[in-house]
Scaffold this motif. Structure first.
Motif, mmCIF file in Angstrom:
data_model
loop_
_atom_site.group_PDB
_atom_site.id
_atom_site.type_symbol
_atom_site.label_atom_id
_atom_site.label_comp_id
_atom_site.label_asym_id
_atom_site.label_seq_id
_atom_site.Cartn_x
_atom_site.Cartn_y
_atom_site.Cartn_z
ATOM 1 N N ALA A 233 0.844 -1.195 0.000
ATOM 2 C CA ALA A 233 0.000 0.000 0.000
ATOM 3 C C ALA A 233 0.878 1.243 0.000
ATOM 4 C CB ALA A 233 -0.912 0.015 1.230
ATOM 5 N N ALA A 234 0.380 2.303 -0.627
ATOM 6 C CA ALA A 234 1.053 3.603 -0.610
ATOM 7 C C ALA A 234 0.288 4.497 0.358
ATOM 8 C CB ALA A 234 1.075 4.210 -2.008
ATOM 9 N N GLN A 235 0.929 4.878 1.445
ATOM 10 C CA GLN A 235 0.249 5.569 2.527
ATOM 11 C C GLN A 235 0.782 6.980 2.764
ATOM 12 O OE1 GLN A 235 0.363 2.993 6.061
ATOM 13 N NE2 GLN A 235 -1.745 2.432 5.540
ATOM 14 N N VAL A 236 -0.127 7.840 3.229
ATOM 15 C CA VAL A 236 0.264 9.130 3.781
ATOM 16 C C VAL A 236 0.592 8.878 5.251
ATOM 17 C CG1 VAL A 236 -0.431 11.515 4.211
ATOM 18 C CG2 VAL A 236 -1.334 10.301 2.209
ATOM 19 N N ARG A 237 1.835 9.104 5.632
ATOM 20 C CA ARG A 237 2.259 8.876 7.017
ATOM 21 C C ARG A 237 2.425 10.183 7.788
ATOM 22 N NH1 ARG A 237 4.297 3.823 8.592
ATOM 23 N NH2 ARG A 237 3.104 2.225 7.491
ATOM 24 N N ASP B 175 -6.388 14.006 -3.616
ATOM 25 C CA ASP B 175 -5.284 13.285 -2.980
ATOM 26 C C ASP B 175 -4.208 14.247 -2.485
ATOM 27 O OD1 ASP B 175 -6.130 10.524 -3.307
ATOM 28 O OD2 ASP B 175 -5.897 10.873 -5.442
ATOM 29 N N ALA B 176 -3.954 15.294 -3.273
ATOM 30 C CA ALA B 176 -2.994 16.310 -2.841
ATOM 31 C C ALA B 176 -3.520 17.055 -1.611
ATOM 32 C CB ALA B 176 -2.711 17.286 -3.979
ATOM 33 N N MET B 177 -4.839 17.274 -1.560
ATOM 34 C CA MET B 177 -5.436 17.945 -0.406
ATOM 35 C C MET B 177 -5.331 17.080 0.848
ATOM 36 S SD MET B 177 -8.772 19.446 -2.443
ATOM 37 C CE MET B 177 -9.482 20.398 -1.092
ATOM 38 N N VAL B 178 -5.494 15.763 0.682
ATOM 39 C CA VAL B 178 -5.329 14.846 1.814
ATOM 40 C C VAL B 178 -3.906 14.917 2.339
ATOM 41 C CG1 VAL B 178 -5.295 12.418 2.501
ATOM 42 C CG2 VAL B 178 -7.167 13.284 1.087
ATOM 43 N N ARG B 179 -2.928 14.871 1.428
ATOM 44 C CA ARG B 179 -1.519 14.914 1.842
ATOM 45 C C ARG B 179 -1.161 16.240 2.503
ATOM 46 N NH1 ARG B 179 1.643 14.429 -3.083
ATOM 47 N NH2 ARG B 179 3.448 14.501 -1.685
ATOM 48 N N ALA B 180 -1.894 17.305 2.141
ATOM 49 C CA ALA B 180 -1.639 18.611 2.738
ATOM 50 C C ALA B 180 -2.341 18.787 4.081
ATOM 51 C CB ALA B 180 -2.086 19.712 1.780
ATOM 52 N N GLY B 181 -3.178 17.828 4.464
ATOM 53 C CA GLY B 181 -3.853 17.893 5.755
ATOM 54 C C GLY B 181 -5.126 18.707 5.764
ATOM 55 N N ILE B 182 -5.645 19.055 4.597
ATOM 56 C CA ILE B 182 -6.825 19.924 4.517
ATOM 57 C C ILE B 182 -8.056 19.278 5.141
ATOM 58 C CG2 ILE B 182 -8.456 20.968 2.872
ATOM 59 C CD1 ILE B 182 -6.018 21.638 1.125
ATOM 60 N N PHE B 183 -8.159 17.948 5.047
ATOM 61 C CA PHE B 183 -9.328 17.260 5.591
ATOM 62 C C PHE B 183 -9.094 16.737 7.007
ATOM 63 C CE2 PHE B 183 -9.591 16.697 0.941
ATOM 64 C CZ PHE B 183 -10.791 17.372 0.720
ATOM 65 N N GLY B 184 -7.912 17.015 7.554
ATOM 66 C CA GLY B 184 -7.613 16.540 8.897
ATOM 67 C C GLY B 184 -7.594 15.024 9.008
ATOM 68 N N THR B 185 -7.192 14.353 7.939
ATOM 69 C CA THR B 185 -7.201 12.895 7.884
ATOM 70 C C THR B 185 -6.343 12.298 8.996
ATOM 71 O OG1 THR B 185 -7.449 13.017 5.487
ATOM 72 C CG2 THR B 185 -6.717 10.913 6.400
ATOM 73 N N HIS B 186 -6.907 11.310 9.682
ATOM 74 C CA HIS B 186 -6.132 10.598 10.714
ATOM 75 C C HIS B 186 -5.131 9.698 10.008
ATOM 76 C CE1 HIS B 186 -5.208 8.672 14.514
ATOM 77 N NE2 HIS B 186 -5.382 7.491 13.945
ATOM 78 N N LEU B 187 -3.859 9.830 10.359
ATOM 79 C CA LEU B 187 -2.791 9.110 9.677
ATOM 80 C C LEU B 187 -2.295 7.931 10.516
ATOM 81 C CD1 LEU B 187 -0.765 12.176 8.315
ATOM 82 C CD2 LEU B 187 -2.642 10.918 7.215
ATOM 83 N N PRO B 188 -1.775 6.884 9.865
ATOM 84 C CA PRO B 188 -1.550 6.757 8.424
ATOM 85 C C PRO B 188 -2.836 6.447 7.670
ATOM 86 C CG PRO B 188 -0.896 4.743 9.529
ATOM 87 C CD PRO B 188 -1.249 5.718 10.612
ATOM 88 N N GLY C 258 -10.039 6.656 0.920
ATOM 89 C CA GLY C 258 -8.891 7.422 0.460
ATOM 90 C C GLY C 258 -8.841 8.858 0.939
ATOM 91 N N VAL C 259 -9.836 9.283 1.703
ATOM 92 C CA VAL C 259 -9.871 10.657 2.212
ATOM 93 C C VAL C 259 -9.757 10.654 3.735
ATOM 94 C CG1 VAL C 259 -11.152 12.836 2.289
ATOM 95 C CG2 VAL C 259 -11.266 11.380 0.244
ATOM 96 N N VAL C 260 -10.623 9.911 4.384
ATOM 97 C CA VAL C 260 -10.492 9.736 5.833
ATOM 98 C C VAL C 260 -10.402 8.264 6.198
ATOM 99 C CG1 VAL C 260 -11.619 11.905 6.420
ATOM 100 C CG2 VAL C 260 -13.003 9.854 6.179
ATOM 101 N N SER C 261 -10.540 7.382 5.205
ATOM 102 C CA SER C 261 -10.371 5.943 5.398
ATOM 103 C C SER C 261 -9.404 5.426 4.339
ATOM 104 C CB SER C 261 -11.722 5.215 5.277
ATOM 105 O OG SER C 261 -12.664 5.743 6.190
#
Length: 359
Positions: free
Chosen positions: A3-7, A42-55, A115-118
């Motif tokens: 998997a390719a993850q935002v960490r 996807d770029a917005m997720v990596r930038a933290g715009i949606f406050g995604t819980h990582l990873p 792919g946004v918050v899950s």
């Protein structure tokens, strides 16, 4: 599985090994991913715009084959080819869940978004919700279906929402991007006349390739763009409706200015602020709306439309999840045409030749 993850925010994807999803809810599907594509979100997720819980595993645009179904799923079975749904666990009780199918929006009470918050589709397997997932007809390839999961669904609904009839003028600001070139084709195949407006050489070229009747370079400035729109639309002085897909600060104002008086501007792009001069509302009565994603019924109609009429998704293919960094680099250079897509499972793509997938 791979998997390719935002960490961490504002850092590259990390290619890693994680467990295959195992705890399926009653409405869940486990999908063996064939193809997954990159979206601006996807770029917005990596930038933290949606406050995604990582990873979090990236990509909300995926297609593949059902491996396992939850206990309450009756609409799919193992072996079905599908375009992955984005929302997970909608509430089932709000007005947007209960319909009608021309719902005003999507359920805001979902418990996740792929792919946004899950965890998403940049992986060998993904968990999705059967209620937002769409069957892929034999005529449609999984490579095409992956970007249709978000880009296609979003721009299909946009073309629906402006409510134009055959022969009317639709302008698209940001026409040469991943959503725009698909939107042009949807509109043209429904009998609309299309004005493509873009600010990149690659975007202008793709707008022409996709079939726009008129293509205008936004770099000429708002006054010149509006003049050229008026020249082609004649006495009505503007497009009947405009869809804004570009997130430049000036894009929404340009879209409104290119729209005829009393027309509709539909905002899809998601800049932090949408900037529109007051006279567009007050003196020209431009009606501004927003839209995102299809309902399940609209998504099914889109896929049936594609199977019947065809669609040419401009695909930039990367083979294997190991190519994730190459994909991001190409996207960030801003020179890519259409959609950047990773082939996750080559075998599923090879098998499509036996099905006669045309589009």
């Amino acid at each position: 599985m791979l998997a390719a993850q935002v960490r961490a925010y504002d850092t590259p994807y990390v290619l890693t090994t994680v467990p295959v999803p195992s705890n399926l809810g009653p409405h869940d599907l486990l999908i063996k991913v064939a193809a997954a594509s990159h979206c601006h979100t996807d770029a917005m997720v990596r930038a933290g715009i949606f406050g995604t819980h990582l990873p979090c595993t990236g990509s909300h645009e995926g297609a593949g084959t059902v491996v396992k179904t939850g206990s309450a799923v009756t609409s799919f079975q193992a072996g079905d080819r599908v375009m992955c749904g984005l929302p997970l666990e909608p509430c089932g009780t709000c007005a947007d869940c209960t319909g009608p199918e021309n719902q005003t929006h999507y359920c805001t009470n979902t418990k996740g978004a792929v792919g946004v918050v899950s965890n998403g589709c940049f992986a060998e397997y993904v968990r999705v919700d059967a209620r937002s997932t769409t069957a892929v007809p034999d005529a449609v390839s999984l490579v095409s279906a992956a970007p249709l999961a978000c880009a296609g669904r979003t721009v299909w609904r946009a073309v629906e929402q402006v409510g134009l009839g055959e022969g009317q003028w639709l302008a698209i600001v940001g026409s040469g991007g991943g959503l725009g070139h698909i939107g042009i084709q949807f509109a043209k195949k429904r009998g609309l006349r299309v004005i493509g407006i873009d600010a990149r050489d690659e975007g202008l070229a793709l707008s022409r390739e996709a079939g726009a009747d008129v293509v205008i370079d936004a770099r000429k400035g708002k006054e010149q763009v509006v003049k050229e729109v008026h020249e082609v639309t004649g006495e009505q002085a503007g497009a009947d409706a405009t869809i804004t897909l570009a997130d430049a600060d000036s894009a929404a104002a340009l879209a409104c200015a290119a729209t005829r008086m009393h027309g509709t501007m539909l905002q899809i792009a998601q800049p932090i602020e949408v900037q529109i001069p007051f006279h567009e509302f007050i003196f020209r009565d431009i009606r501004v709306r927003g839209s995102v994603l299809c309902s399940p019924g609209e998504s099914k109609e889109m896929m049936e439309f594609v199977a019947l009429n065809g669609i040419d998704v401009k695909a930039n293919l990367f083979h294997g999840l190991e190519k994730i960094h190459d994909l991001v680099e190409k996207v960030e250079q801003g020179k890519i045409q259409g959609k950047a897509i990773i082939i996750v499972d080559e075998e599923q793509i090879w098998r499509e030749e036996e099905l006669g997938a045309e589009f």
